[in-house]
Scaffold this motif. Structure first.
Motif, mmCIF file in Angstrom:
data_model
loop_
_atom_site.group_PDB
_atom_site.id
_atom_site.type_symbol
_atom_site.label_atom_id
_atom_site.label_comp_id
_atom_site.label_asym_id
_atom_site.label_seq_id
_atom_site.Cartn_x
_atom_site.Cartn_y
_atom_site.Cartn_z
ATOM 1 N N LEU A 15 0.826 -1.215 0.000
ATOM 2 C CA LEU A 15 0.000 0.000 0.000
ATOM 3 C C LEU A 15 0.858 1.261 0.000
ATOM 4 C CD1 LEU A 15 -2.768 -1.049 2.542
ATOM 5 C CD2 LEU A 15 -3.040 -0.746 0.072
ATOM 6 N N MET A 16 1.925 1.249 0.776
ATOM 7 C CA MET A 16 2.804 2.414 0.862
ATOM 8 C C MET A 16 3.486 2.690 -0.473
ATOM 9 S SD MET A 16 4.301 1.735 4.702
ATOM 10 C CE MET A 16 5.751 2.733 4.476
ATOM 11 N N PRO A 22 5.707 10.302 -0.602
ATOM 12 C CA PRO A 22 6.396 9.385 0.315
ATOM 13 C C PRO A 22 5.616 9.156 1.616
ATOM 14 C CG PRO A 22 7.891 11.073 -0.491
ATOM 15 C CD PRO A 22 6.516 11.459 -0.934
ATOM 16 N N VAL A 23 5.660 7.928 2.097
ATOM 17 C CA VAL A 23 4.996 7.549 3.342
ATOM 18 C C VAL A 23 6.059 7.006 4.288
ATOM 19 C CG1 VAL A 23 3.308 5.990 4.375
ATOM 20 C CG2 VAL A 23 2.851 6.995 2.146
ATOM 21 N N ALA A 45 1.266 7.566 7.565
ATOM 22 C CA ALA A 45 1.867 8.776 8.128
ATOM 23 C C ALA A 45 3.040 9.230 7.276
ATOM 24 C CB ALA A 45 2.344 8.497 9.556
ATOM 25 N N ASP A 46 3.174 10.549 7.138
ATOM 26 C CA ASP A 46 4.295 11.069 6.364
ATOM 27 C C ASP A 46 5.530 11.336 7.211
ATOM 28 O OD1 ASP A 46 3.295 13.264 7.679
ATOM 29 O OD2 ASP A 46 2.986 14.480 5.892
ATOM 30 N N GLY A 58 9.422 -5.812 9.178
ATOM 31 C CA GLY A 58 9.560 -6.106 7.760
ATOM 32 C C GLY A 58 9.775 -4.862 6.920
ATOM 33 N N GLY A 59 10.490 -3.884 7.467
ATOM 34 C CA GLY A 59 10.753 -2.648 6.748
ATOM 35 C C GLY A 59 9.653 -1.608 6.851
ATOM 36 N N VAL A 60 8.578 -1.906 7.576
ATOM 37 C CA VAL A 60 7.470 -0.962 7.745
ATOM 38 C C VAL A 60 7.522 -0.384 9.161
ATOM 39 C CG1 VAL A 60 4.956 -0.710 7.828
ATOM 40 C CG2 VAL A 60 6.003 -2.186 6.100
ATOM 41 N N LYS A 61 7.545 0.928 9.252
ATOM 42 C CA LYS A 61 7.544 1.584 10.562
ATOM 43 C C LYS A 61 6.120 1.784 11.048
ATOM 44 C CE LYS A 61 11.936 3.944 10.402
ATOM 45 N NZ LYS A 61 12.646 5.212 10.497
#
Length: 108
Positions: A15-16, A22-23, A45-46, A58-61
């Motif tokens: 999705l990002m 950029p997200v 969130a930006d 997994g690389g997602v904050k």
């Protein structure tokens, strides 16, 4: 604090990558409302805000503000696909009662 399943991390990453701007990650929050007291909030969130708890899966904050943190302690976010429901599912060990739609909850 909060965890994302591998399936949820993959879906969020997908999705990002589809966003025009950029997200930085996923903002998870709670606010008063819903049929049982509190309601979950999820948004892309930006940026990270001062005082946020930040986790990476997994690389997602994932960002959680200090006010929401107590109600989200131990929460797991998953991605589910079934005949009845497709979307993100939140499992909250702090919830003593949830509404039928799973979008609002009550704590102790």
């Amino acid at each position: 604090m909060v965890t994302l399943t591998e399936t949820a991390s993959r879906k969020l990453s997908e999705l990002m990558s589809q966003q025009a701007s950029p997200v930085a990650g996923l903002r998870l929050s709670v606010r008063q409302g819903g049929c049982t007291g509190f309601q979950y909030g999820m948004a892309l969130a930006d940026s990270e805000e001062p005082g946020d708890w930040v986790g990476e899966f997994g690389g997602v904050k994932v960002f959680v503000d200090a006010e929401s943190a107590p109600a989200l302690k131990g929460v797991e976010v998953d991605w589910v696909e079934s005949l009845e429901n497709t979307g993100f599912a939140i499992r909250n060990p702090n919830a003593v009662r949830s509404c039928g739609c799973g979008k609002s909850f009550e704590t102790h």
